[in-house]
Design a protein around this motif. Structure first.
Motif, short mmCIF file in Angstrom:
data_model
loop_
_atom_site.label_atom_id
_atom_site.label_comp_id
_atom_site.label_asym_id
_atom_site.label_seq_id
_atom_site.Cartn_x
_atom_site.Cartn_y
_atom_site.Cartn_z
N ASP A 132 -6.90 5.81 7.93
CA ASP A 132 -6.77 5.43 9.34
C ASP A 132 -6.36 3.96 9.56
OD1 ASP A 132 -9.15 4.37 8.44
OD2 ASP A 132 -10.34 5.06 10.14
N SER A 133 -5.99 3.27 8.49
CA SER A 133 -5.55 1.88 8.63
C SER A 133 -4.25 1.83 9.43
CB SER A 133 -5.31 1.24 7.26
OG SER A 133 -6.51 1.10 6.56
N PRO A 134 -4.15 0.88 10.36
CA PRO A 134 -2.90 0.74 11.13
C PRO A 134 -1.72 0.36 10.22
CG PRO A 134 -4.68 -0.56 12.09
CD PRO A 134 -5.17 -0.07 10.77
N ILE A 135 -0.54 0.81 10.59
CA ILE A 135 0.67 0.52 9.82
C ILE A 135 0.88 -0.99 9.68
CG2 ILE A 135 3.20 0.62 9.88
CD1 ILE A 135 2.98 3.50 10.66
N VAL A 136 0.49 -1.76 10.68
CA VAL A 136 0.63 -3.22 10.62
C VAL A 136 -0.13 -3.77 9.41
CG1 VAL A 136 0.09 -5.39 11.81
CG2 VAL A 136 1.05 -3.47 13.09
N ASP A 137 -1.32 -3.24 9.13
CA ASP A 137 -2.09 -3.69 7.96
C ASP A 137 -1.36 -3.35 6.66
OD1 ASP A 137 -3.94 -4.52 9.80
OD2 ASP A 137 -5.47 -3.01 9.29
N VAL A 138 -0.74 -2.18 6.63
CA VAL A 138 0.03 -1.77 5.45
C VAL A 138 1.20 -2.72 5.25
CG1 VAL A 138 1.50 0.05 4.49
CG2 VAL A 138 -0.64 0.66 5.66
N LEU A 139 1.93 -3.02 6.31
CA LEU A 139 3.08 -3.91 6.22
C LEU A 139 2.68 -5.31 5.78
CD1 LEU A 139 5.09 -2.81 9.39
CD2 LEU A 139 5.56 -2.25 6.99
N LYS A 140 1.54 -5.79 6.24
CA LYS A 140 1.06 -7.11 5.81
C LYS A 140 0.84 -7.15 4.30
CE LYS A 140 -1.19 -8.42 10.14
NZ LYS A 140 -2.50 -8.58 10.81
N LEU A 141 0.27 -6.09 3.75
CA LEU A 141 0.06 -6.03 2.30
C LEU A 141 1.38 -5.92 1.55
CD1 LEU A 141 -3.06 -3.70 2.05
CD2 LEU A 141 -2.91 -6.06 1.24
N LEU A 142 2.31 -5.15 2.09
CA LEU A 142 3.58 -4.92 1.41
C LEU A 142 4.51 -6.14 1.44
CD1 LEU A 142 4.29 -1.21 2.34
CD2 LEU A 142 3.72 -2.13 0.08
N ARG A 143 4.15 -7.17 2.18
CA ARG A 143 4.94 -8.40 2.13
C ARG A 143 4.86 -9.04 0.75
NH1 ARG A 143 3.02 -12.08 7.00
NH2 ARG A 143 1.09 -11.55 5.95
N THR A 144 3.73 -8.85 0.08
CA THR A 144 3.54 -9.50 -1.22
C THR A 144 3.26 -8.52 -2.35
OG1 THR A 144 1.18 -9.80 -0.77
CG2 THR A 144 2.66 -11.61 -0.16
N ARG A 145 3.22 -7.24 -2.06
CA ARG A 145 2.93 -6.23 -3.09
C ARG A 145 4.02 -5.18 -3.12
NH1 ARG A 145 -2.47 -7.13 -5.02
NH2 ARG A 145 -1.79 -5.67 -6.59
#
Length: 176
Positions: free
Chosen positions: A32-45
Motif C-alpha cells: 500500500d505504499s504510495p508510488i511517490v515513495d517508490v519513485l523516491k527510492l528508485l532515484r538511487t536504487r
C-alpha cells in the motif's frame, strides 16, 4: 590444488546468508505504499522489493528502475500486447496509485541456505543480476546481487593473498 582453486572453492561454498546485506539497508516498500515513495527510492536504487507488510515481510513483488517509464508514461503511449495488457494500468494516469499497482509479480528468488555457486548458476540461467533471498515461508530475508558477489570475490582474493594480474594486450589472465 593451487591457491586460486582453493579460493574459488571457498567462494562457491559460501552461504548467501553470510554475505548478504542487512534487511534494514534494502529498498523495501509495502503493497500500500504510495508510488511517490517508490519513485523516491528508485532515484538511487535499481529496484525496490514489495512486501505485504513490514511485520511479516512476505515478499509480494519487485519494482525495477526501468519500470518507472511505464509508471510515468500516459496509458495511450504504453503498447498493450497480448499478455501484457496490465502495463496500461501501471501508469499513474491509468490509475496506478500504490506499489501493488505497479509491481512485477514474477520475482527471481533463492533460498536463504543457498550458496554463492547456486546464486551464480541461477543468475546465469535466468539472465538476472539480483535475487531476493527468502525462507521457506516466502519471507524476504535479504538480497544478493552480482555486484555483491564481485565485491565478496575481490575481498576473498585480497584476504587469501591471491593476486590476479593481466599481462600484455591479450585477454588471457593469469593468477599469481
Amino acid at each position: 590444488m593451487n591457491d586460486v582453486e582453493r579460493a574459488l572453492q571457498t567462494f562457491y561454498s559460501m552461504k548467501l546468508s553470510d554475505i548478504m546485506p542487512p534487511v534494514i539497508s534494502m529498498p523495501i516498500v509495502t503493497l500500500d505504499s504510495p508510488i511517490v515513495d517508490v519513485l523516491k527510492l528508485l532515484r538511487t536504487r535499481h529496484h525496490v522489493w514489495v512486501v505485504s507488510d513490514k511485520e511479516s515481510m512476505k515478499l509480494e513483488g519487485v519494482i525495477r528502475y526501468l519500470d518507472v517509464i511505464c509508471i510515468l508514461l500516459p496509458p495511450e503511449n504504453t503498447k498493450a500486447r497480448f499478455g501484457n495488457i496490465s502495463a496500461i494500468f501501471k501508469s499513474i494516469l491509468g490509475g496506478a496509485e500504490k506499489a501493488a499497482d505497479v509491481m512485477e509479480h514474477n520475482i527471481m528468488t533463492i533460498d536463504e541456505n543457498a550458496t554463492v555457486l547456486d546464486a551464480l548458476i541461477k543468475m546465469r540461467r535466468y539472465k538476472v543480476q539480483i535475487l531476493a533471498i527468502i525462507d521457506e515461508k516466502g519471507t524476504l530475508k535479504g538480497e544478493i546481487s552480482l555486484r555483491l558477489l564481485i565485491d565478496e570475490f575481490l575481498r576473498l582474493m585480497k584476504v587469501g593473498g591471491v593476486q590476479w594480474t593481466q599481462h600484455g594486450s591479450s585477454s588471457r589472465s593469469e593468477w599469481h
